[in-house]
Design a protein around this motif. Structure first.
Motif, PDB file in Angstrom:
ATOM      1  N   THR A  31      40.706  68.542  90.843  1.00 35.25           N
ATOM      2  CA  THR A  31      39.647  69.234  91.591  1.00 35.25           C
ATOM      3  C   THR A  31      39.476  70.663  91.067  1.00 35.25           C
ATOM      4  N   ASP A  40      35.785  61.982  95.961  1.00 33.35           N
ATOM      5  CA  ASP A  40      37.122  61.877  96.544  1.00 33.35           C
ATOM      6  C   ASP A  40      37.023  62.093  98.052  1.00 33.35           C
ATOM      7  N   GLN A  72      38.922  63.237 100.071  1.00 31.97           N
ATOM      8  CA  GLN A  72      39.458  64.523 100.537  1.00 31.97           C
ATOM      9  C   GLN A  72      38.348  65.553 100.747  1.00 31.97           C
ATOM     10  N   ASP A 130      34.473  64.628  90.586  1.00 32.68           N
ATOM     11  CA  ASP A 130      35.872  64.784  90.991  1.00 32.68           C
ATOM     12  C   ASP A 130      36.312  63.455  91.598  1.00 32.68           C
TER      13      ASP A 130
HETATM   14 MG   LIG Z   1      41.605  66.562  93.973  1.00 31.23          MG
END
Ligand SMILES: [Mg+2]
Ligand SMILES: Nc1ncnc2c1ncn2[C@@H]1O[C@H](COP(=O)(O)OP(=O)(O)OP(=O)(O)O)[C@@H](O)[C@H]1O
Length: 272
Positions: free
Chosen positions: A18, A41, A43, A127
């Motif tokens: 990232t 992602d 996240q 990413d």
């Molecule tokens: Mg990452």
């Protein structure tokens, strides 16, 4: 090829994907390139590095993919004039059903990006989460140039084949895949073991090594202040490393595109 799709990938987690995607995005945009960064992602963390308003990134890819919001509403302004398409903040059930949708339709990302009709020459940075996943499959099926992140440690070295196998399966067989570049992260010249593993990686990855990113406190500090390293600490070692990796990415893409335009030169390309 109107756009160049560049996923940042790794076999292991926490190796700097990232961070590298964010700082490549900023460095490319600072060079006047049109850049779209997409967070693939769950996240949803890319926003903390580059979004102009990180708190305004709760909706994104998943909601647009499931038809809840129009794609135009998902794009957010990001550092140096780049654009960001966040993953979105989704609960476990929506995430799982999105992953099932991706598994059923393996070319979904590549087809969706084509439909965006991005301006000629746009660089699309992706990413991704670590290791094998539907996200990595989608990213590699859409990829034109892959950036693999590794640490100079034994674990990264041993797990390299996981992503290499996936690149070999989904990306390298395609005529429009331009190649792979590696970034070795958290290099610390003061540590003997780190140096030894780095030397092994250098031997193994040459000539695909894009460069190194030294262990530098400016990297986590920049994240804590929600900015890319180039803006937080423009004179740092990390900022210099990102700048030279960015130049190498652009050179590699340009060389491979020229070779593709003149197929007889193809044999002179480094290993893909
Ligand atoms: Mg990452
Ligand atoms: N060169 C560096 N020097 C110091 N710290 C670093 C460096 N690169 C990354 N970090 C730190 O390492 C941590 C992990 O980085 P990052 O989140 O970019 O990894 P990742 O590969 O995206 O992780 P994940 O697999 O969970 O997505 C972060 O706290 C980041 O600030």
């Amino acid at each position: 090829m109107t756009m160049v799709v560049i996923p940042v990938i790794s076999s292991k987690g926490g190796v700097g994907k990232t961070t590298i995607a964010a700082n490549l995005c900023t460095a490319l945009a600072q060079r006047g390139r049109q850049v779209l960064a997409i967070d693939l992602d769950p996240q949803n963390a890319l926003r903390f590095h580059i979004a102009n308003e990180p708190q305004d990134c709760d909706s994104g890819l998943v909601e647009a993919a499931t038809g809840l919001i129009p794609w135009a509403h998902t794009i957010r302004p990001a550092s140096a004039g780049a654009m960001l398409l966040p993953f979105g903040d989704v609960d476990d059930e929506r995430q799982i059903s999105f992953e099932q949708q991706l598994a059923r339709h393996p070319g979904w990302l590549a087809e969706t990006l084509q439909r965006f009709g991005l301006p000629e020459g746009t660089l699309v940075l992706l990413d991704t989460p670590p290791g094998a996943s539907v996200y990595l499959q989608q990213a590699l099926r859409a990829a034109h140039f892959g950036v693999v992140t590794v640490l100079a440690d034994a674990g990264s070295f041993a797990t390299l084949p996981i992503v290499e196998r996936m690149i070999g399966k989904y990306a390298s067989p395609r005529a429009d895949y331009l190649g792979t570049g590696y970034v070795v992260n958290q290099v610390d010249p003061g540590k003997r073991l780190n140096n030894d593993v780095f030397e092994m990686l250098r031997q193994r990855l040459r000539p695909e090594l894009l460069g190194v990113l030294h262990l530098d406190q400016a990297v986590p500090e920049a994240l804590a202040s929600a900015s890319p390293v180039q803006r937080y600490a423009p004179m740092s070692q990390a900022a210099e490393d990102f700048s030279s990796c960015t130049e190498r990415v652009l050179e590699r893409i340009e060389t491979a595109r020229q070779a593709a335009a003149f197929p007889s030169l193809r044999t002179m390309e480094p290993n893909r």
